[in-house]
Enzyme design. Structure first.
Site, PDB file in Angstrom:
ATOM      1  N   ASP A  78      -0.469   3.289   7.919  1.00 31.21           N
ATOM      2  CA  ASP A  78      -1.009   2.209   7.080  1.00 31.21           C
ATOM      3  C   ASP A  78      -2.431   2.554   6.610  1.00 31.21           C
ATOM      4  O   ASP A  78      -2.749   2.440   5.422  1.00 31.21           O
ATOM      5  CB  ASP A  78      -0.989   0.912   7.909  1.00 31.21           C
ATOM      6  CG  ASP A  78      -1.595  -0.253   7.180  1.00 31.21           C
ATOM      7  OD1 ASP A  78      -0.889  -0.874   6.369  1.00 31.21           O
ATOM      8  OD2 ASP A  78      -2.783  -0.541   7.392  1.00 31.21           O
ATOM      9  N   LYS A  85       0.816  -1.238   0.000  1.00 34.40           N
ATOM     10  CA  LYS A  85       0.000   0.000   0.000  1.00 34.40           C
ATOM     11  C   LYS A  85       0.839   1.274   0.000  1.00 34.40           C
ATOM     12  O   LYS A  85       0.473   2.260  -0.615  1.00 34.40           O
ATOM     13  CB  LYS A  85      -0.979   0.015   1.171  1.00 34.40           C
ATOM     14  CG  LYS A  85      -0.378  -0.332   2.496  1.00 34.40           C
ATOM     15  CD  LYS A  85      -0.957  -1.621   2.998  1.00 34.40           C
ATOM     16  CE  LYS A  85      -0.014  -2.247   4.002  1.00 34.40           C
ATOM     17  NZ  LYS A  85      -0.572  -3.395   4.656  1.00 34.40           N
ATOM     18  N   GLU A  91      -5.816  -5.164  -4.945  1.00 36.89           N
ATOM     19  CA  GLU A  91      -6.930  -5.309  -3.991  1.00 36.89           C
ATOM     20  C   GLU A  91      -6.425  -5.665  -2.592  1.00 36.89           C
ATOM     21  O   GLU A  91      -6.953  -5.181  -1.581  1.00 36.89           O
ATOM     22  CB  GLU A  91      -7.881  -6.396  -4.499  1.00 36.89           C
ATOM     23  CG  GLU A  91      -9.213  -6.464  -3.808  1.00 36.89           C
ATOM     24  CD  GLU A  91     -10.107  -5.256  -4.099  1.00 36.89           C
ATOM     25  OE1 GLU A  91     -10.240  -4.446  -3.172  1.00 36.89           O
ATOM     26  OE2 GLU A  91     -10.658  -5.135  -5.197  1.00 36.89           O
ATOM     27  N   VAL A 101      -5.571  -2.920   0.226  1.00 34.71           N
ATOM     28  CA  VAL A 101      -6.556  -2.089   0.938  1.00 34.71           C
ATOM     29  C   VAL A 101      -7.619  -2.960   1.624  1.00 34.71           C
ATOM     30  O   VAL A 101      -8.397  -3.638   0.970  1.00 34.71           O
ATOM     31  CB  VAL A 101      -7.249  -1.101  -0.031  1.00 34.71           C
ATOM     32  CG1 VAL A 101      -8.250  -0.230   0.706  1.00 34.71           C
ATOM     33  CG2 VAL A 101      -6.219  -0.225  -0.733  1.00 34.71           C
ATOM     34  N   GLY A 108       0.373 -12.015  13.056  1.00 34.77           N
ATOM     35  CA  GLY A 108       0.694 -11.664  11.658  1.00 34.77           C
ATOM     36  C   GLY A 108      -0.152 -10.537  11.115  1.00 34.77           C
ATOM     37  O   GLY A 108      -0.236 -10.356   9.899  1.00 34.77           O
ATOM     38  N   GLY A 157      -4.062 -10.441   8.055  1.00 27.51           N
ATOM     39  CA  GLY A 157      -3.866 -11.877   8.263  1.00 27.51           C
ATOM     40  C   GLY A 157      -3.479 -12.544   6.953  1.00 27.51           C
ATOM     41  O   GLY A 157      -3.814 -12.073   5.864  1.00 27.51           O
ATOM     42  N   LYS A 173      -3.928   3.463   2.650  1.00 28.43           N
ATOM     43  CA  LYS A 173      -5.129   2.834   2.067  1.00 28.43           C
ATOM     44  C   LYS A 173      -6.151   3.898   1.677  1.00 28.43           C
ATOM     45  O   LYS A 173      -6.781   3.821   0.623  1.00 28.43           O
ATOM     46  CB  LYS A 173      -5.720   1.837   3.074  1.00 28.43           C
ATOM     47  CG  LYS A 173      -4.792   0.655   3.332  1.00 28.43           C
ATOM     48  CD  LYS A 173      -5.189  -0.128   4.566  1.00 28.43           C
ATOM     49  CE  LYS A 173      -4.253  -1.321   4.788  1.00 28.43           C
ATOM     50  NZ  LYS A 173      -4.401  -1.943   6.100  1.00 28.43           N
ATOM     51  N   GLU A 222       2.401  -4.685  10.642  1.00 27.34           N
ATOM     52  CA  GLU A 222       3.505  -4.520   9.697  1.00 27.34           C
ATOM     53  C   GLU A 222       4.809  -4.871  10.403  1.00 27.34           C
ATOM     54  O   GLU A 222       4.869  -4.876  11.637  1.00 27.34           O
ATOM     55  CB  GLU A 222       3.575  -3.055   9.236  1.00 27.34           C
ATOM     56  CG  GLU A 222       2.328  -2.555   8.538  1.00 27.34           C
ATOM     57  CD  GLU A 222       2.016  -3.295   7.248  1.00 27.34           C
ATOM     58  OE1 GLU A 222       2.866  -3.320   6.365  1.00 27.34           O
ATOM     59  OE2 GLU A 222       0.916  -3.876   7.141  1.00 27.34           O
ATOM     60  N   ILE A 244     -11.712  -7.376   1.912  1.00 26.02           N
ATOM     61  CA  ILE A 244     -12.909  -6.645   1.436  1.00 26.02           C
ATOM     62  C   ILE A 244     -12.653  -6.205  -0.015  1.00 26.02           C
ATOM     63  O   ILE A 244     -11.687  -5.474  -0.274  1.00 26.02           O
ATOM     64  CB  ILE A 244     -13.202  -5.387   2.293  1.00 26.02           C
ATOM     65  CG1 ILE A 244     -13.378  -5.763   3.764  1.00 26.02           C
ATOM     66  CG2 ILE A 244     -14.437  -4.660   1.778  1.00 26.02           C
ATOM     67  CD1 ILE A 244     -13.636  -4.573   4.697  1.00 26.02           C
TER      68      ILE A 244
HETATM   69  N1  HSE Z   1      -0.851  -4.194   9.077  1.00 23.71           N
HETATM   70  C1  HSE Z   1      -2.021  -4.195   8.293  1.00 23.71           C
HETATM   71  C2  HSE Z   1      -3.231  -4.125   9.205  1.00 23.71           C
HETATM   72  C3  HSE Z   1      -2.058  -5.429   7.441  1.00 23.71           C
HETATM   73  O1  HSE Z   1      -3.070  -4.350  10.408  1.00 23.71           O
HETATM   74  O2  HSE Z   1      -4.325  -3.838   8.751  1.00 23.71           O
HETATM   75  C4  HSE Z   1      -3.077  -5.403   6.360  1.00 23.71           C
HETATM   76  O3  HSE Z   1      -2.889  -4.349   5.476  1.00 23.71           O
END
Ligand code: HSE
Length: 425
Positions: free
Chosen positions: A192, A96, A120, A123, A178, A293, A196, A181, A127
Site C-alpha cells: 500500500d 492507489k 488525493e 495517498v 477501518g 479511516g 502511494k 485494506e 494530507i
Molecule cells: N490501508 C490504508 C492505510 C488506508 O492503512 O493507510 C488508507 O490508504
C-alpha cells in the site's frame, strides 16, 4: 460553484465517509444521485432507491456530472475510470493500486479526452499532498520525499512499541477501526505504501515508476528480538516510504526503518501519516494528518469532487516539463537482517558487513546491500528473515541510502566545474 450530481461506485468504509462528510459540509453544493454496489442483499443505512447493481445506471446517466470510484477491486476500478473518462466525465478515485499501476496511461487518457482524474484520497488520506506538489511545488526541484504513508502499520507499530500489544492484536484493531485494506497483507507487507510512493514519484519528480520496480519490505516478520534490539539502541521502528534524487537519478523504496527518537517521524503515532519533503529552495517541510479511516479519507475525496466544480485538473507539470530523470535501484542501503538459520542467509549478497551476531535466539547481520538484490525473492518479504533499514548517520550515507560511486560522481562534477572556471577566467 456548480451543483454537482455524483454517481458513486462502492459504499464501504470510504464511500460511507464521503456520504457523512458531504452531509456535514457547510458550503458544498452537490449530492449523491446513485450508488452502484456489488451486493444488493447487504443492509444499507440509506433509501434503497439510491442503490443499483448496474454500472450503466451511472455511466450512461446524462444527469450525473462526476463519477466517484471507491471500490476495492483495482481491475474493475480501472474499467470504470476508463469508461467514464472516455465518455467525457471527470472522475475521483481513491484506488492507489489502480492509479499507481496505470498512471502513465491514465495521464494520456486525460490529455486525449480532456476529462480530469483526481485521486488525493489515494495517498496519505487527509494530507493534501498531491495538490501541494502540483500547485505549490510544480516549479521547484525536489531532492527528497519521504514519510509514513500507511496508517495501519503505523497504528500497529505504535501499539506494539507503546502499549506492548502483540502484532496480531494490533492488526485486528487496525482492521476493526477501518484502517486496513480488505486484504491487510497489502498494508503489512508495504504494498500500500509503495503504491502511494509510486504515485508521488510522478508528482514530485515527473517520473512514472511501476510499483513492481520498487522494493517493498514489510513489518510482518518483525520478531520480539528485533523489537528488543531497537529498544536497546533507543530506536523505534516505522514503515517508511522514501524517494530521493541524487546527482539526477531517483531512488525509491519502502521498508521498516530504525528511527531515532529525535527524528520528526518518530512522533507520528497511530493512524497518522506524515510526508517530509526537501526542496531545492524551501529546504525541509513536514505535513501531518490522518492517513486512514472513513472520515479523513472521505474528506479528501469530497475535496477532489469540490475541486472539479471549478474545473480543477492536475497539470502534471513535472511529468511534461522536466527532463525525465532515470529511476534506479543501483544503490547501497544499510540493512539489519535477522534470521533463525544462518545457512539460509546469503552473505555474498552484502557489499560489506559491519557487524555479525549469532546466538540461539537472535542472530543478525548489519551491512550494506544493493537495492537490486533486495528485489530477489530470497530477500523480499521472505518469512525466513527480517530486514530493517538502519538508522543512518555513518560517513558517506544519505539517510539510509549510500549511493554506489556517488563520491566518484561528485569528484567528476567538481573536476568539470574547476575546468569550466579555468576556461571562463
Ligand atoms: N490501508 C490504508 C492505510 C488506508 O492503512 O493507510 C488508507 O490508504
Amino acid at each position: 460553484m456548480k451543483n454537482i450530481r455524483i454517481g458513486l461506485f462502492g459504499f464501504g468504509c470510504v464511500g460511507q465517509g464521503l456520504y457523512e462528510t458531504l452531509n456535514g459540509s457547510k458550503n458544498f453544493s452537490g449530492q449523491i444521485s446513485k450508488i452502484c454496489i456489488k451486493n444488493p442483499d447487504k443492509p444499507r443505512p440509506l433509501d434503497s432507491k439510491l442503490f443499483t447493481t448496474k454500472a450503466n445506471d451511472i455511466l450512461d446517466n446524462p444527469e450525473i456530472d462526476v463519477i466517484v470510484e471507491l471500490i476495492d477491486d483495482a481491475d474493475a476500478a480501472l474499467e470504470i475510470v476508463t469508461l467514464a473518462l472516455k465518455s467525457g466525465k471527470s472522475v475521483v478515485t481513491a484506488n492507489k493500486k489502480m492509479v499507481a499501476e496505470h498512471l502513465a496511461d491514465l495521464i494520456e487518457l486525460q490529455a486525449k479526452t480532456g476529462s480530469a482524474l483526481l485521486y488525493e484520497g489515494a495517498v496519505c488520506g487527509s494530507i493534501p499532498i498531491i495538490r501541494t506538489l502540483e500547485e505549490y511545488f510544480g516549479h521547484e526541484p525536489l531532492n527528497e520525499i519521504k514519510g509514513i504513508f500507511n496508517g495501519s502499520t503505523n497504528y500497529i507499530l505504535t501499539k506494539i512499541f507503546e502499549e506492548n500489544l502483540s502484532y496480531e492484536t494490533a492488526l485486528l484493531q487496525a482492521q476493526s477501526l477501518g484502517f486496513a485494506e480488505t486484504d491487510p497483507t497489502l498494508d503489512v507487507k508495504g504494498f500500500d505504501a509503495k503504491y502511494k510512493l509510486s504515485i508521488l514519484l510522478t508528482h514530485a519528480f515527473g517520473i512514472h515508476v511501476p510499483p513492481n520496480q520498487i522494493v517493498n519490505l514489510g513489518i510482518d516478520h518483525l520478531k520480539a528480538a528485533d523489537l528488543e534490539y531497537a529498544r536497546e539502541k533507543g530506536f523505534t521502528i516505522k514503515l517508511i516510504a522514501q524517494a530521493k534524487r541524487i546527482a539526477d537519478k531517483v531512488y525509491a523504496f519502502v521498508s521498516p526503518q530504525f528511527i531515532k527518537p529525535e527524528h520528526s517521524l518518530a512522533s507520528i503515532k497511530n493512524e497518522f501519516n506524515a510526508v517530509t519533503l526537501n526542496g531545492e529552495f524551501c529546504d525541509d517541510q513536514l505535513f501531518i494528518g490522518k492517513g486512514a479511516g472513513s472520515l479523513p479519507t472521505g474528506a479528501a475525496v469530497l475535496s477532489d469532487i469540490s475541486a472539479l466544480s471549478y474545473d480543477y485538473k492536475y497539470e502534471y507539470k513535472k511529468h511534461y516539463n522536466l527532463g525525465r530523470l532515470p529511476f534506479t535501484n543501483d544503490s547501497l542501503l544499510e540493512v539489519y537482517v535477522s534470521f533463525d538459520n544462518p545457512h539460509e542467509i546469503d552473505l555474498g549478497d552484502f557489499e560489506s558487513i559491519q557487524h555479525k551476531y549469532f546466538s540461539f535466539d537472535h542472530s543478525y547481520v548489519v551491512g550494506k546491500m544493493c537495492i537490486n538484490n533486495l528485489l530477489d525473492e530470497k530477500w523480499l518479504n521472505n518469512p525466513k528473515n527480517n530486514l530493517v533499514l538502519c538508522a543512518n548517520g555513518t560517513e558517506n550515507t544519505l539517510g539510509s541510502l549510500c549511493v554506489k560511486g556517488l563520491s566518484a560522481e561528485i569528484e567528476e562534477l567538481k573536476k568539470g566545474q574547476q575546468l569550466l572556471e579555468k576556461i571562463t577566467v
